[in-house]
Design an enzyme around this catalytic site. Sequence first.
Site, short mmCIF file in Angstrom:
data_model
loop_
_atom_site.label_atom_id
_atom_site.label_comp_id
_atom_site.label_asym_id
_atom_site.label_seq_id
_atom_site.Cartn_x
_atom_site.Cartn_y
_atom_site.Cartn_z
N ASP A 1 60.12 66.32 63.51
CA ASP A 1 61.03 65.51 62.71
C ASP A 1 62.48 65.57 63.19
O ASP A 1 63.42 65.49 62.41
CB ASP A 1 60.97 65.91 61.22
N LYS B 1 62.60 61.94 67.15
CA LYS B 1 61.97 61.46 68.39
C LYS B 1 61.74 59.95 68.35
O LYS B 1 61.92 59.25 69.35
CB LYS B 1 60.62 62.17 68.61
N HIS C 1 57.05 58.99 62.62
CA HIS C 1 58.26 58.67 63.40
C HIS C 1 58.96 57.47 62.76
O HIS C 1 58.37 56.40 62.64
CB HIS C 1 57.89 58.39 64.86
N GLN D 1 55.41 66.11 66.99
CA GLN D 1 55.69 67.50 66.57
C GLN D 1 56.83 68.11 67.39
O GLN D 1 57.69 67.36 67.84
CB GLN D 1 54.41 68.37 66.66
P1 GDP Z 1 60.51 62.28 64.34
O1 GDP Z 1 59.23 62.71 63.71
O2 GDP Z 1 61.02 63.24 65.34
O3 GDP Z 1 60.46 60.89 64.89
O4 GDP Z 1 61.59 62.26 63.16
P2 GDP Z 1 61.37 61.65 61.69
O5 GDP Z 1 61.44 60.18 61.80
O6 GDP Z 1 60.20 62.25 61.03
O7 GDP Z 1 62.62 62.25 60.94
C1 GDP Z 1 63.93 62.02 61.38
C2 GDP Z 1 64.71 61.28 60.27
O8 GDP Z 1 66.07 61.34 60.56
C3 GDP Z 1 64.36 59.80 60.18
O9 GDP Z 1 64.45 59.40 58.85
C4 GDP Z 1 65.43 59.15 61.03
O10 GDP Z 1 65.73 57.82 60.62
C5 GDP Z 1 66.60 60.04 60.72
N1 GDP Z 1 67.60 60.14 61.79
C6 GDP Z 1 67.40 60.16 63.14
N2 GDP Z 1 68.56 60.37 63.79
C7 GDP Z 1 69.51 60.49 62.83
C8 GDP Z 1 70.92 60.75 62.87
O11 GDP Z 1 71.54 60.93 63.92
N3 GDP Z 1 71.57 60.82 61.65
C9 GDP Z 1 70.92 60.66 60.46
N4 GDP Z 1 71.62 60.75 59.33
N5 GDP Z 1 69.59 60.41 60.41
C10 GDP Z 1 68.91 60.34 61.56
P1 IMO Z 2 56.47 64.62 63.92
O1 IMO Z 2 55.85 63.99 65.13
C1 IMO Z 2 56.79 68.09 61.30
C2 IMO Z 2 53.21 70.58 60.83
C3 IMO Z 2 52.55 70.62 59.47
C4 IMO Z 2 52.00 72.03 59.46
C5 IMO Z 2 51.56 72.21 60.92
C6 IMO Z 2 50.08 71.98 61.16
O2 IMO Z 2 56.78 63.66 62.85
O3 IMO Z 2 57.61 65.49 64.30
P2 IMO Z 2 48.63 69.74 61.26
O4 IMO Z 2 48.40 68.69 60.24
O5 IMO Z 2 49.26 69.26 62.52
O6 IMO Z 2 47.41 70.57 61.53
O7 IMO Z 2 49.69 70.75 60.56
O8 IMO Z 2 52.32 71.29 61.68
N1 IMO Z 2 53.40 69.23 61.41
C7 IMO Z 2 54.58 68.60 61.49
N2 IMO Z 2 55.79 68.95 61.03
N3 IMO Z 2 56.64 66.95 61.99
C8 IMO Z 2 55.44 66.61 62.49
O9 IMO Z 2 55.28 65.54 63.31
C9 IMO Z 2 54.32 67.41 62.20
N4 IMO Z 2 53.01 67.34 62.50
C10 IMO Z 2 52.46 68.47 62.02
O10 IMO Z 2 53.48 70.41 58.44
O11 IMO Z 2 53.03 72.95 59.21
MG MG Z 3 58.40 63.04 61.81
#
Ligand code: GDP
Ligand code: IMO
Ligand code: MG
Length: 432
Positions: free
Chosen positions: A10, A13, A38, A220
Site C-alpha cells: 500500500d 505502487k 491498487h 505487496q
Molecule cells: P498500492 O497498493 O501500493 O498501489 O497502494 P494503495 O492504492 O493500496 O494505497 C495507497 C493510497 O495512497 C491510495 O489511496 C493512493 O491514492 C494514495 N496515494 C498515493 N500517493 C499519494 C500521495 O503522494 N499523497 C497522498 N495523500 N495519497 C497518496
Molecule cells: P498491495 O499490492 C498490504 C497482507 C495481509 C496479511 C498478509 C498475508 O495493495 O500493496 P495474504 O492474503 O496475502 O495471504 O495475506 O499480507 N497483504 C497486504 N498488505 N497491501 C497488500 O497488497 C497486501 N496483500 C497482502 O494483510 O497481513
Molecule cells: Mg494496496
Amino acid sequence: MVIVGAQWGDEGKGKVTDLLAERADLVVRFQGGNNAGHTIVRDGEVFKLHLVPSGILHPGTLCAIGNGVVIDPKILTSEIEGLKRQGIAAGNLRISANAHLIMPYHVLLDTAGEQKLGSLSIGTTRRGIGPCYADKSSRLGIRVQDLLDEKILRKKIMAAMEPKRQLLRPHAKDPALDLHAMTEEYVTYGHRLEPYIADTAKLCWEALDSGEAVLFEGAQGALLDLDHGTYPFVTSSNPIAGSACVGAGVGPKDIDDVWGIAKAYSTRVGSGPFPTELEDEVGDRLRERGGEVGTTTGRPRRCGWLDLVALKYAVRLNGMTGLVLTKLDVLSGIDPIRVCVRYRGAEGATFEEFPYHQSVLHHATAEYEELPGFTEEIGDVRTEDGLPDAARDYLRYISDFVGVPITLVGVGQGRDQVIWVGDEEARTLRAA
Ligand code: GDP
Ligand code: IMO
Ligand code: MG
C-alpha cells in the site's frame, strides 16, 4: 523497469505505475493476486484495481497479468466489467495462460486456516492466496489454460479438491465444493476470459526485442516477502524485484531499473511485527490524513514512523536504483518527525541491520532520530525547490541513509500531484 513495494504494501505502487505507464508500451503484473488493491485517482475519479495492471487507463499501453499471478476468475471478470462501467475498455488486457487459478476451496481453506490459528492468525486478506500458491507448489494447481478444456478442467478439479474435503470437513457438503457446479462455473469464466488469454512471456520478449519500454508492476511489499519478510506474517509470493523475472518470464539482464515505492511513514495491515507502530494520536492522525484504510478489505491500517532500518533492507533485497517517496503531504503539521535508525533488542543489543531472527524482531523496539517537521500544505508544490526546507531535509536524510536517490515524491492522491527530483523525469522519458 520494475516497480516494487518497499514496505508492507500500500505504498502507492498503483499511482506510480499509472504515472509511468504513460511512457510504457507494456505493463506486467508479476505476482500476488486479488489480495492487492491498487488505487489510481485520475481527474478526481477513483479506480481500484486488484488484478488488472495499473497501466490499463492508458489506451496505448498493453497490460499483461503474468504467469506468477494467482487469478480468481470471478474477481477478474467483475473487475473487467467494473472498468467498462467506468469507461475503460479492457481491450489491451492479456492474461497468461500459465497463471494459476484461485478456486473456491482455496478461499474456504484460507478462512479456515485463519480461524484455526485464532489469536496467532496472520490477518490474511482471506482471498485464497496462500492455499492457491501451495497447490501450485504441490503441482495440484489449475491454470488459466485449463479453463479452455472442460474435460481436463473437471479432472484437475477432482484431483485437487479431494484432499481439501478432508481439511474442510465442516464444509464438506458445501455447495461451493460441488464438482459439476464448479466445473460449469469455471467453464463460463473461461468463455469470458478467452479473448484475453495469451503467451504473455512472449509478449514481453517481443516488446524487449523491439526496444520498447516494459514496466513490471509488483504487489505487496518487501517486508511481506515469503522468503525475506517477517515470516510467517507474510504473503505467499515474492514481491521483490527478482521475482519479476520469474513471474513474467524474462531474464535478470532485461531489467535496467528498479524503483522501490515507500511512504513517508509506515503502515501495515494484518498481524506481525511492526517496530515503529504508533498507538497514539500521531498514529491516528496519520491514519486519518493518509486515508489509511485497506483498499481490498476495508481494514484500518496500522500506522507508524518511517523505518529506515527496514527500508535499507528493502533497498538491498531489490537492488533498488531509485526510491519513490509517497504521501509526504500527510506529514504536514507533524513536528518533530521521527525516523527509526536502529532497533534495540530485548537484552539491550542494538541492531543497525534488519535482524533475521524472528524472536529478535518481535521484541525489538525502534530508536529514533528526530527531524524538524513542516506546517505548510504541499499538495500544490511541483518542484523540489518549492518544498519547505524541513521537507527537503527530510528527503535528503532518507536518501543519504539508505544510499539510493529519491526520484519522485508524492504530495497527494492525484496523478499530477508529484515532484520529479533531479533530472529524473527527463531521464525516464529518454529511457522510454
Ligand atoms: P498500492 O497498493 O501500493 O498501489 O497502494 P494503495 O492504492 O493500496 O494505497 C495507497 C493510497 O495512497 C491510495 O489511496 C493512493 O491514492 C494514495 N496515494 C498515493 N500517493 C499519494 C500521495 O503522494 N499523497 C497522498 N495523500 N495519497 C497518496
Ligand atoms: P498491495 O499490492 C498490504 C497482507 C495481509 C496479511 C498478509 C498475508 O495493495 O500493496 P495474504 O492474503 O496475502 O495471504 O495475506 O499480507 N497483504 C497486504 N498488505 N497491501 C497488500 O497488497 C497486501 N496483500 C497482502 O494483510 O497481513
Ligand atoms: Mg494496496
